[in-house]
Every structure is written in structure tokens, then in C-alpha cells.
Motif scaffolding. Sequence first.
Motif, short mmCIF file in Angstrom:
data_model
loop_
_atom_site.label_atom_id
_atom_site.label_comp_id
_atom_site.label_asym_id
_atom_site.label_seq_id
_atom_site.Cartn_x
_atom_site.Cartn_y
_atom_site.Cartn_z
N GLY A 4 31.95 -22.74 13.92
CA GLY A 4 32.90 -22.29 14.93
C GLY A 4 32.27 -22.13 16.30
O GLY A 4 32.82 -22.54 17.32
N THR A 5 31.09 -21.55 16.33
CA THR A 5 30.38 -21.36 17.60
C THR A 5 29.94 -22.69 18.18
O THR A 5 30.06 -22.93 19.38
CB THR A 5 29.18 -20.42 17.40
N ARG A 6 29.45 -23.57 17.32
CA ARG A 6 29.01 -24.89 17.80
C ARG A 6 30.18 -25.67 18.38
O ARG A 6 30.07 -26.30 19.44
CB ARG A 6 28.37 -25.66 16.65
N ALA A 12 33.32 -26.26 25.41
CA ALA A 12 33.04 -25.74 26.76
C ALA A 12 32.24 -26.76 27.56
O ALA A 12 32.58 -27.06 28.71
CB ALA A 12 32.29 -24.41 26.67
N LEU A 13 31.19 -27.30 26.96
CA LEU A 13 30.37 -28.29 27.65
C LEU A 13 31.18 -29.52 28.02
O LEU A 13 31.04 -30.05 29.13
CB LEU A 13 29.17 -28.68 26.79
N ALA A 39 23.62 -21.82 16.67
CA ALA A 39 24.60 -22.79 17.17
C ALA A 39 24.55 -22.89 18.69
O ALA A 39 24.61 -23.99 19.24
CB ALA A 39 26.01 -22.40 16.71
N LEU A 40 24.41 -21.77 19.36
CA LEU A 40 24.29 -21.80 20.82
C LEU A 40 23.05 -22.57 21.24
O LEU A 40 23.10 -23.40 22.14
CB LEU A 40 24.25 -20.37 21.38
N GLY A 44 22.64 -26.37 23.31
CA GLY A 44 21.97 -26.39 24.61
C GLY A 44 22.72 -25.67 25.70
O GLY A 44 22.29 -25.67 26.85
N ILE A 45 23.84 -25.04 25.37
CA ILE A 45 24.60 -24.31 26.39
C ILE A 45 23.83 -23.04 26.77
O ILE A 45 23.12 -22.45 25.95
CB ILE A 45 26.02 -23.99 25.89
#
Length: 82
Positions: A4-6, A12-13, A39-40, A44-45
Motif C-alpha cells: 500500500g505504501t509503495r 505520488a511520484l 517501501a518509502l 526513492g521518494i
Amino acid sequence: MYQGTRLAAAEALNSGITFVHDWCHNIRGAAYADADLRALADTGIRARFSYGAAQGMANSAGIALDDLRRLHRDWPSSPMTG
């Protein structure tokens, strides 16, 4: 948590957003927080992470402060800070 986070970070990216504040709700244990942070890092965000409470927790229950302390203590040596 990881998927979910990925997905959210990738979305977003893809939209041109390069920094997010991840108020990570539904942390039900240390592995959930670790998966979210991994995941963050994998996407790479740039992100700010906030440790949130689990969904359905009683209002009188607090977040897992011992795990929050662990994350804070181990952060400098974490592979996610790479």
C-alpha cells in the motif's frame, strides 16, 4: 503495509510529487512500521514518517512507544537511511 505504501508513493511520484508526509496509521507491530519505511526507501521518494495508531484501537490505548523508541534509536544505522 509495504504494498500500500509503495503504491501510494509511486502514484505520488507519477503525479510529480517528490515529498510526502506519511502519517502511517494502522501500525499493529514493529514489522508494519518497518515495511512502511522500507517501501518509502524502495521508491526513492523523500518522506517524513509519523508513527500512527492502529485502526480500531481503543481511544484510551496509546501507540507502541517502545517500538517508536527502537526506530529512533536504530535509524542512523538503518539500511533505509542509505
